[in-house]
Design a protein around this motif. Sequence first.
Motif: not given
Length: 162
Positions: A74-84, A42-50
């Motif tokens: 592939r990702f510019a970062g991640a926020a891991i909020l109140y999880g693992t 889904w992401l690759d079709a939607t975000a098209k490399g952004r």
Amino acid sequence: MAYAAVRAPIAEGTGYAWFANRGIGRPRPESLRASIDWFREWLDATAKGRPVVLAGFSGGAAFAGGLLLDDPTRFAGAAILYGTLPFDAGVPVTPQRLSGVPVLVAQGDHDTVIPRELQDRTWAYVTTESGALAEARRDPVGHGIAPDALKALHTWLEKAAR
């Protein structure tokens, strides 16, 4: 900056989940893999490399962490909020896996939903072994996002999206 709030694909009770669990914070590897593959298509079709910055709360945090660990370039970062992070679920958790990737970890001092050992393991991995450009905070709350954590997330997203 644009954003998408994607609903998890697995109907569960009155809501939805990103993966089947072996216990709280412990995804079944095959279920996590299926959701990662579905989302990436889904992401690759939607975000098209952004550039994409991931953010998730609780189970969504484990899913965002799984996506990042599966393909950190592939990702510019991640926020891991109140999880693992999804340890022992088929994604690599090796030293320097997230080298140079911005990661925000926010946890509640009084969180009794996510097992403490998984919170501590996530904190230790992100802030040391992973090589991430880590920002980490603990707030005096349970399993919910503290107002100051939302402010920190806003500031972090502005930096990560650049």
